[in-house]
Design a protein around this motif. Structure first.
Motif, PDB file in Angstrom:
ATOM      1  N   ILE A  62      15.115  34.820  18.509  1.00 18.52           N
ATOM      2  CA  ILE A  62      13.854  34.110  19.118  1.00 18.52           C
ATOM      3  C   ILE A  62      14.059  33.687  20.698  1.00 18.52           C
ATOM      4  N   THR A  63      15.150  32.703  20.606  1.00 21.22           N
ATOM      5  CA  THR A  63      15.431  32.310  21.706  1.00 21.22           C
ATOM      6  C   THR A  63      16.083  33.115  22.874  1.00 21.22           C
ATOM      7  N   PHE A  64      16.487  34.187  22.523  1.00 21.36           N
ATOM      8  CA  PHE A  64      17.014  35.323  23.292  1.00 21.36           C
ATOM      9  C   PHE A  64      15.732  36.021  23.746  1.00 21.36           C
ATOM     10  N   MET A  65      14.804  36.307  23.202  1.00 23.91           N
ATOM     11  CA  MET A  65      13.618  37.083  23.407  1.00 23.91           C
ATOM     12  C   MET A  65      12.635  36.250  24.435  1.00 23.91           C
ATOM     13  N   MET A  66      12.666  34.961  24.301  1.00 24.70           N
ATOM     14  CA  MET A  66      11.747  34.008  25.119  1.00 24.70           C
ATOM     15  C   MET A  66      12.510  33.288  26.055  1.00 24.70           C
ATOM     16  N   LYS A  67      13.564  33.901  26.873  1.00 24.33           N
ATOM     17  CA  LYS A  67      14.544  32.962  27.280  1.00 24.33           C
ATOM     18  C   LYS A  67      14.051  32.571  28.755  1.00 24.33           C
ATOM     19  N   LEU A  91      10.121  28.090  26.864  1.00 21.34           N
ATOM     20  CA  LEU A  91      10.186  27.640  25.568  1.00 21.34           C
ATOM     21  C   LEU A  91      11.517  26.377  25.654  1.00 21.34           C
ATOM     22  N   LYS A  92      12.377  26.746  26.467  1.00 23.34           N
ATOM     23  CA  LYS A  92      13.470  25.743  26.571  1.00 23.34           C
ATOM     24  C   LYS A  92      12.975  24.392  27.043  1.00 23.34           C
ATOM     25  N   GLU A  93      12.178  24.282  28.169  1.00 23.31           N
ATOM     26  CA  GLU A  93      11.568  23.197  28.787  1.00 23.31           C
ATOM     27  C   GLU A  93      10.571  22.290  27.924  1.00 23.31           C
ATOM     28  N   VAL A 115      18.782  20.531  23.501  1.00 24.61           N
ATOM     29  CA  VAL A 115      17.876  21.930  23.646  1.00 24.61           C
ATOM     30  C   VAL A 115      18.810  23.154  23.225  1.00 24.61           C
ATOM     31  N   ASP A 116      20.063  23.195  23.774  1.00 25.91           N
ATOM     32  CA  ASP A 116      20.862  24.145  23.451  1.00 25.91           C
ATOM     33  C   ASP A 116      21.097  24.461  21.865  1.00 25.91           C
ATOM     34  N   HIS A 117      21.323  23.135  21.262  1.00 25.80           N
ATOM     35  CA  HIS A 117      21.606  23.312  19.822  1.00 25.80           C
ATOM     36  C   HIS A 117      20.343  23.810  19.122  1.00 25.80           C
ATOM     37  N   ILE A 118      19.322  23.364  19.529  1.00 24.57           N
ATOM     38  CA  ILE A 118      18.034  23.642  18.851  1.00 24.57           C
ATOM     39  C   ILE A 118      17.655  25.051  19.111  1.00 24.57           C
ATOM     40  N   MET A 119      18.053  25.781  20.365  1.00 22.45           N
ATOM     41  CA  MET A 119      17.435  26.951  20.645  1.00 22.45           C
ATOM     42  C   MET A 119      18.352  28.071  20.102  1.00 22.45           C
TER      43      MET A 119
END
Length: 106
Positions: free
Chosen positions: A56-61, A65-67, A78-82
């Motif tokens: 999901i993280t890769f598709m929503m790069k 979403l990260k912000e 954020v990096d661990h969650i994503m």
């Protein structure tokens, strides 16, 4: 395993369910079958969840979403969650994102 089986008994749960990564699952499966323990063993549940959330993280790069998750949990996590590394926070962050987007679309 014996601790979990005893805890399940005290909580009136008939059969506990345990999830392990594959190497540990193989060993616990051998032990459970040789001792005839009443337990359900599921291989690699956490790994599948981590891979799913990572996809999901890769598709929503570059979608923001990260912000958005950074506002919920702080920029350092954020990096661990994503990537799904924090199994407790990652699903909740994605559920909150889904609920927010669903409200905006209605």
């Amino acid at each position: 395993m014996l601790f979990v089986i005893n805890q399940a008994r005290t909580l009136n749960k008939p059969t506990p369910v345990l999830t392990f990564d594959q190497p540990l699952w193989l060993k616990t499966y051998e032990i459970a079958t040789s001792k005839a323990l009443k337990v359900v063993l599921i291989p690699e549940g956490f790994r599948k969840l981590m891979n799913f959330l990572g996809n999901i993280t890769f598709m929503m790069k570059d979608s923001g979403l990260k912000e958005a998750i950074g506002r919920l949990y702080g920029e350092n996590t954020v990096d661990h969650i994503m990537t799904g590394k924090t199994v407790t926070k990652a699903p909740r962050a994605h559920y909150l994102t889904d609920a927010t987007l669903s409200l905006k679309l209605v």
